[in-house]
Design an enzyme around this catalytic site. Structure first.
Site, PDB file in Angstrom:
ATOM      1  N   CYS A  87       6.935   2.668   5.129  1.00 39.55           N
ATOM      2  CA  CYS A  87       7.062   3.076   6.533  1.00 39.55           C
ATOM      3  C   CYS A  87       8.475   2.761   7.042  1.00 39.55           C
ATOM      4  CB  CYS A  87       5.964   2.454   7.390  1.00 39.55           C
ATOM      5  SG  CYS A  87       5.739   3.305   8.965  1.00 39.55           S
ATOM      6  N   HIS A 195       1.448   4.909   4.568  1.00 35.64           N
ATOM      7  CA  HIS A 195       1.001   3.553   4.264  1.00 35.64           C
ATOM      8  C   HIS A 195       0.093   3.563   3.035  1.00 35.64           C
ATOM      9  CE1 HIS A 195       2.435   1.467   7.910  1.00 35.64           C
ATOM     10  NE2 HIS A 195       2.376   2.679   8.423  1.00 35.64           N
ATOM     11  N   GLU A 197      -1.146   1.139   1.552  1.00 36.55           N
ATOM     12  CA  GLU A 197      -2.191   0.105   1.704  1.00 36.55           C
ATOM     13  C   GLU A 197      -3.332   0.571   2.600  1.00 36.55           C
ATOM     14  OE1 GLU A 197       0.600   0.242   3.295  1.00 36.55           O
ATOM     15  OE2 GLU A 197       0.534  -0.784   5.234  1.00 36.55           O
TER      16      GLU A 197
END
Lengths: 215, 257
Positions: A87, A195, A197
């Site tokens: 990001c 992202h 994750e």
């Protein structure tokens, strides 16, 4: 193998840490994954992950506020060890960020971080939600991941993106009223605007690929 | 292309899910973490926790719930309910929330939205708007902001308020029609369309979903980029996959992986 996720006060890193630990288990990578704000710990890491949320300048300033941390990151990269920006952590790899005011980036990926301007004025900013990836050049980070309009999705939340000057640094884009830079990479450097994750199947696969990456 | 998001919302009180969830065999149908994992596996695009804990001494429980959820679910999580200070937001984000939703505090003090967005970035600041139609039949539509679960009128025009909080830095609007909430009669499409057209940020339509056509209508007719629903998922009326399949048949692009 040790992975340092750099904590410089930019948001929550718990889910990033857990996602990297899970991907390591699933990909048979043994070693330590940890969040750290200590340059001495980061210096010993085999791989560095730089997350980041919020504004470009705030992130750069947050990083600078930890004495020695930027130097450790630059030395890590100069030593050809793998680096992943996520990001705003990815955006910092650019020459400059133009969010609010001009801020200098790391200068690793030629280009500026500029506001997304979709050709369709009805498209909302931030670009928020799940989008597919369009591959520009093959990269080990994308091994085994289904791409294209029928492929897997990545989770994005951003209003700015890295407009890379050199086409060959762009690994993947997403379509949002025009191409939005999704992944950049060069040598031992890689960065994702989305992202991983938070991107479930695609995210865990990409993180696993990063952990096994031998640039 | 970007997909429309389907967001289940859980009301959490004292660390337990109110009413529970029975769409899948759960060991504990009131455990928000276990339910979050089930929705994660079922293909929800995001998850929303609304903390309705009333007692002050139990306010801290939500942080544990959020942190356990964030450790086990790799999907975006929005948390709202009782968010009043910058420190409340910081604690929720540190616990693992990706976005924080502000409701009453934004109505009381618009500058709180600015302070929150400047501190944490617009991408994680959602303003939740509870609106009710106040115009008479035949008159031009007008909606007003209500607080306290729709009981307290504020006299504030919903569209003007939405524009204002977005100018102050809200990155997303969670729009609930208090007329439709709990009715199962579908979203207030005119309201959703009016707010979606008025602001440049994503709008989540909420309040009134009773069937799968309603979800598609929120996107197609209302102009929302996400739809939030509670009971139709929790009671097992429809699965997330059924909702998405139906939306896809209605021409709404959704994520099916």
């Amino acid at each position: 193998m040790s992975v340092a996720i750099i904590d410089y006060g930019s948001g929550n890193l718990r889910s990033a840490e857990k996602a990297f630990q899970r991907a390591a288990r699933e990909h048979g990578v043994s070693g330590d994954v940890g969040v750290t704000g200590d340059p001495d710990v980061a210096r010993r890491a085999d791989r560095i992950v730089l997350p980041g949320v919020g504004a470009f300048r705030d992130c750069r300033n947050g990083l600078k506020a930890i004495e020695g941390m930027e130097q450790v990151i630059f030395e890590h990269v100069a030593a050809s060890r793998p680096f992943l920006g996520i990001c705003v952590g990815m955006q910092l790899m650019a020459d400059r960020g133009l969010e609010h005011e001009e801020t200098e980036g790391f200068g690793w990926i030629a280009g500026d971080v500029v506001r997304i301007e979709p050709t369709d004025p009805n498209l909302k900013i931030p670009h928020m939600g799940w989008n597919t990836l369009v591959e520009h050049s093959s990269h080990p980070l994308l091994d085994g991941i289904a791409l294209g309009p029928d492929g897997l999705h990545a989770y994005f939340v951003h209003s700015y993106h890295l407009a890379a000057a050199d086409e060959t640094d762009i690994v993947a884009t997403s379509d949002y009223g025009g191409p939005v830079t999704a992944i950049v990479a060069r040598d031992n450097l890689a960065g994702t605007q989305f992202h991983p994750e938070k991107s479930q199947t695609l995210g865990l696969a990409l993180i696993g690929n990063f952990l096994n990456w031998r640039p | 292309m970007l997909k429309a998001r389907v967001i289940p919302c859980l009301d959490v009180k004292d660390g337990r899910v109110v009413k529970g969830v029975n769409f899948v065999d759960l060991r504990d149908a009131g455990d928000p973490v276990e339910i979050a994992k089930a929705y994660d596996a079922a293909g929800a695009d995001e998850l929303c926790f609304l903390d309705i804990t009333a007692s002050h001494e139990n306010r801290g429980i939500i942080f544990d719930v959020v942190s356990q959820t964030a450790e086990q679910c790799f999907m975006p999580l929005t948390v709202g309910g009782g968010v009043r200070t910058v420190d409340d937001i910081r604690r929720l984000l540190l616990a693992g929330a990706d976005k924080v939703s502000i409701n009453t505090a934004a109505v009381r003090d618009r500058q709180f939205v600015r302070a929150a967005a400047e501190k944490f970035g617009s991408q994680c600041i959602v303003v939740a708007i509870d609106a009710k139609k106040v115009s008479k039949a035949g008159a031009p539509d007008k909606w007003e902001i209500f607080t306290h679960g729709g009981r307290t009128p504020t006299g504030i025009d919903a569209i003007e308020f939405a524009e204002e909080v977005v100018d102050l830095g809200a990155g997303e609007i969670l729009l609930t029609s208090m007329d439709r909430d709990g009715t199962g009669n579908g979203f207030d499409i005119a309201l959703t369309r009016a707010i979606s057209d008025a602001v440049p940020v994503p709008v989540i339509a909420s309040g009134g979903v009773g069937n799968l056509d309603h979800m598609a209508e929120g996107i197609v007719d209302g102009g929302a980029t996400a739809v939030l629903a509670a009971s139709i998922f929790h009671f097992g009326t429809y699965t997330i996959a059924e909702a998405k399949q139906h939306m896809a048949e209605r021409g709404v692009a959704v994520r099916l992986d």
